[in-house]
Design a protein around this motif. Sequence first.
Motif, PDB file in Angstrom:
ATOM      1  N   SER A  65     -11.359  -3.669  12.338  1.00 41.13           N
ATOM      2  CA  SER A  65     -10.076  -3.086  12.738  1.00 41.13           C
ATOM      3  C   SER A  65      -8.960  -3.404  11.762  1.00 41.13           C
ATOM      4  CB  SER A  65      -9.689  -3.575  14.134  1.00 41.13           C
ATOM      5  OG  SER A  65      -9.466  -4.972  14.148  1.00 41.13           O
ATOM      6  N   ASN A  66      -9.154  -4.390  10.894  1.00 43.57           N
ATOM      7  CA  ASN A  66      -8.083  -4.738   9.978  1.00 43.57           C
ATOM      8  C   ASN A  66      -7.965  -3.802   8.793  1.00 43.57           C
ATOM      9  OD1 ASN A  66      -6.281  -7.540   9.930  1.00 43.57           O
ATOM     10  ND2 ASN A  66      -7.718  -7.308  11.610  1.00 43.57           N
ATOM     11  N   GLY A  67      -8.774  -2.748   8.812  1.00 38.36           N
ATOM     12  CA  GLY A  67      -8.491  -1.644   7.905  1.00 38.36           C
ATOM     13  C   GLY A  67      -7.129  -1.048   8.170  1.00 38.36           C
ATOM     14  N   LEU A  68      -6.483  -1.460   9.259  1.00 38.92           N
ATOM     15  CA  LEU A  68      -5.145  -0.951   9.576  1.00 38.92           C
ATOM     16  C   LEU A  68      -4.155  -1.209   8.442  1.00 38.92           C
ATOM     17  CD1 LEU A  68      -2.899  -3.382  10.541  1.00 38.92           C
ATOM     18  CD2 LEU A  68      -4.543  -3.552  12.399  1.00 38.92           C
ATOM     19  N   TYR A  69      -4.438  -2.210   7.600  1.00 41.96           N
ATOM     20  CA  TYR A  69      -3.541  -2.487   6.477  1.00 41.96           C
ATOM     21  C   TYR A  69      -3.600  -1.390   5.416  1.00 41.96           C
ATOM     22  CZ  TYR A  69      -2.466  -7.124   8.229  1.00 41.96           C
ATOM     23  OH  TYR A  69      -2.004  -8.158   8.999  1.00 41.96           O
ATOM     24  N   VAL A  70      -4.624  -0.567   5.457  1.00 42.53           N
ATOM     25  CA  VAL A  70      -4.739   0.543   4.511  1.00 42.53           C
ATOM     26  C   VAL A  70      -3.935   1.747   4.982  1.00 42.53           C
ATOM     27  CG1 VAL A  70      -6.402   2.131   3.434  1.00 42.53           C
ATOM     28  CG2 VAL A  70      -7.037  -0.238   3.858  1.00 42.53           C
ATOM     29  N   ILE A 126     -10.096   5.244   0.447  1.00 46.44           N
ATOM     30  CA  ILE A 126      -9.978   4.769   1.827  1.00 46.44           C
ATOM     31  C   ILE A 126     -11.046   3.710   2.109  1.00 46.44           C
ATOM     32  CG2 ILE A 126     -10.074   5.432   4.255  1.00 46.44           C
ATOM     33  CD1 ILE A 126      -9.216   8.263   3.350  1.00 46.44           C
ATOM     34  N   ALA A 127     -12.283   4.009   1.705  1.00 45.83           N
ATOM     35  CA  ALA A 127     -13.375   3.074   1.944  1.00 45.83           C
ATOM     36  C   ALA A 127     -13.148   1.756   1.219  1.00 45.83           C
ATOM     37  CB  ALA A 127     -14.701   3.699   1.503  1.00 45.83           C
ATOM     38  N   GLY A 128     -12.735   1.846  -0.050  1.00 46.55           N
ATOM     39  CA  GLY A 128     -12.499   0.635  -0.821  1.00 46.55           C
ATOM     40  C   GLY A 128     -11.382  -0.206  -0.229  1.00 46.55           C
ATOM     41  N   PRO A 149       0.795  -1.220   0.000  1.00 42.35           N
ATOM     42  CA  PRO A 149       0.000   0.000   0.000  1.00 42.35           C
ATOM     43  C   PRO A 149       0.833   1.278   0.000  1.00 42.35           C
ATOM     44  CG  PRO A 149      -0.981  -1.585   1.485  1.00 42.35           C
ATOM     45  CD  PRO A 149       0.328  -2.175   1.034  1.00 42.35           C
ATOM     46  N   VAL A 150       2.056   1.217   0.536  1.00 41.22           N
ATOM     47  CA  VAL A 150       2.939   2.388   0.474  1.00 41.22           C
ATOM     48  C   VAL A 150       3.262   2.708  -0.982  1.00 41.22           C
ATOM     49  CG1 VAL A 150       5.223   3.292   1.057  1.00 41.22           C
ATOM     50  CG2 VAL A 150       3.918   1.998   2.759  1.00 41.22           C
ATOM     51  N   LEU A 151       3.592   1.682  -1.756  1.00 41.19           N
ATOM     52  CA  LEU A 151       3.905   1.894  -3.173  1.00 41.19           C
ATOM     53  C   LEU A 151       2.713   2.472  -3.918  1.00 41.19           C
ATOM     54  CD1 LEU A 151       5.873  -1.388  -3.985  1.00 41.19           C
ATOM     55  CD2 LEU A 151       6.810   0.873  -3.499  1.00 41.19           C
ATOM     56  N   ALA A 170      -9.583  -4.869   3.076  1.00 43.53           N
ATOM     57  CA  ALA A 170      -8.820  -5.428   4.194  1.00 43.53           C
ATOM     58  C   ALA A 170      -9.727  -6.184   5.158  1.00 43.53           C
ATOM     59  CB  ALA A 170      -8.077  -4.312   4.921  1.00 43.53           C
ATOM     60  N   MET A 171     -10.935  -5.678   5.368  1.00 46.36           N
ATOM     61  CA  MET A 171     -11.884  -6.385   6.237  1.00 46.36           C
ATOM     62  C   MET A 171     -12.167  -7.785   5.710  1.00 46.36           C
ATOM     63  SD  MET A 171     -14.575  -3.268   6.975  1.00 46.36           S
ATOM     64  CE  MET A 171     -15.865  -4.403   7.529  1.00 46.36           C
ATOM     65  N   ALA A 172     -12.426  -7.866   4.411  1.00 46.61           N
ATOM     66  CA  ALA A 172     -12.728  -9.170   3.817  1.00 46.61           C
ATOM     67  C   ALA A 172     -11.506 -10.081   3.822  1.00 46.61           C
ATOM     68  CB  ALA A 172     -13.240  -8.984   2.391  1.00 46.61           C
ATOM     69  N   MET A 173     -10.334  -9.511   3.559  1.00 46.01           N
ATOM     70  CA  MET A 173      -9.118 -10.314   3.544  1.00 46.01           C
ATOM     71  C   MET A 173      -8.849 -10.906   4.916  1.00 46.01           C
ATOM     72  SD  MET A 173      -6.776 -11.287   1.347  1.00 46.01           S
ATOM     73  CE  MET A 173      -6.497 -12.909   2.058  1.00 46.01           C
ATOM     74  N   HIS A 174      -9.096 -10.122   5.947  1.00 46.63           N
ATOM     75  CA  HIS A 174      -8.899 -10.628   7.313  1.00 46.63           C
ATOM     76  C   HIS A 174      -9.828 -11.802   7.607  1.00 46.63           C
ATOM     77  CE1 HIS A 174     -10.348 -10.746  11.515  1.00 46.63           C
ATOM     78  NE2 HIS A 174      -9.057 -10.754  11.786  1.00 46.63           N
TER      79      HIS A 174
END
Length: 279
Positions: A142-147, A167-169, A23-25, A174-178
Amino acid sequence: MTVTIGYLLKQSRPRFWLYLAGPVLVGVTFGADRPTALVGVVPLVLFAYFLVPANVYLYGVNDVFDREVDRRNPKKERREVRYRGQRATPLAVIASLVAGVALLPLVPRPAAPWIGGFLLLGAAYSVPPVRLKVRPPLDSLSNGLYVLPGGAAYAAVAGGQPPIAAIAGGWLWAMAMHTFSAVPDVGPDRKSGIRTTATVLGARGALVYCATTWGLAALAFATLDWRGGVLLAVYPALALWVLTGNVDVGRAYWYFPAINTAVGAILTMAGLWGLTHGG
């Protein structure tokens, strides 16, 4: 020393390093207004931090506070390592936390809240009494933290905040991936008395949840660019394939790092194309 470093690196889940650094890239690519902004000191420092130290922090905290639970998790014997009280882990976690805090005054002001949010959520996910990972649906939310690394990178180079739809997308993705990653652990987690979104919904219900949430993520990205929506639509399709195709979700899960890397690479290349060709 070599053994300790090797253990800490394996504990940081190298297969998943790009979940934070990727996500940084993407954030830098879409936040930059000129090619030279891609190779500034701040983007490089952010990428370096979220590639390794942030993963040492996130997964180290998780393993320390999951020590008892992980005794029953067979995944720790094969794909990962089991924390048995090694002093190196909390020391590495503290060092990684200090490094993250040290970044706050060094990055542009719009980027600091994203880094701070990552450090706070990374701890709140695993550390009692908050321990969001056992409070469905907060474990997923809470796993939106990956964003957050992507938000930090975008804000650092753009000097402002990323689009709400992005941000929402990303957060929905990330929620689904978790939750998808928790489906293989439904059995061990239920035996251990751990409640997650996946254990509450059951394997099939969790896959439906993942397909729906990934579908919403694709729609959010489509509001920014229809091509992004089409690209992200691969995820609900994969969730439905696992659900309806009698596919072993535990085996499918380990293909996702490669899938996510490919999708992230396509997004990054699209951003670079827009940056160098004006759209």
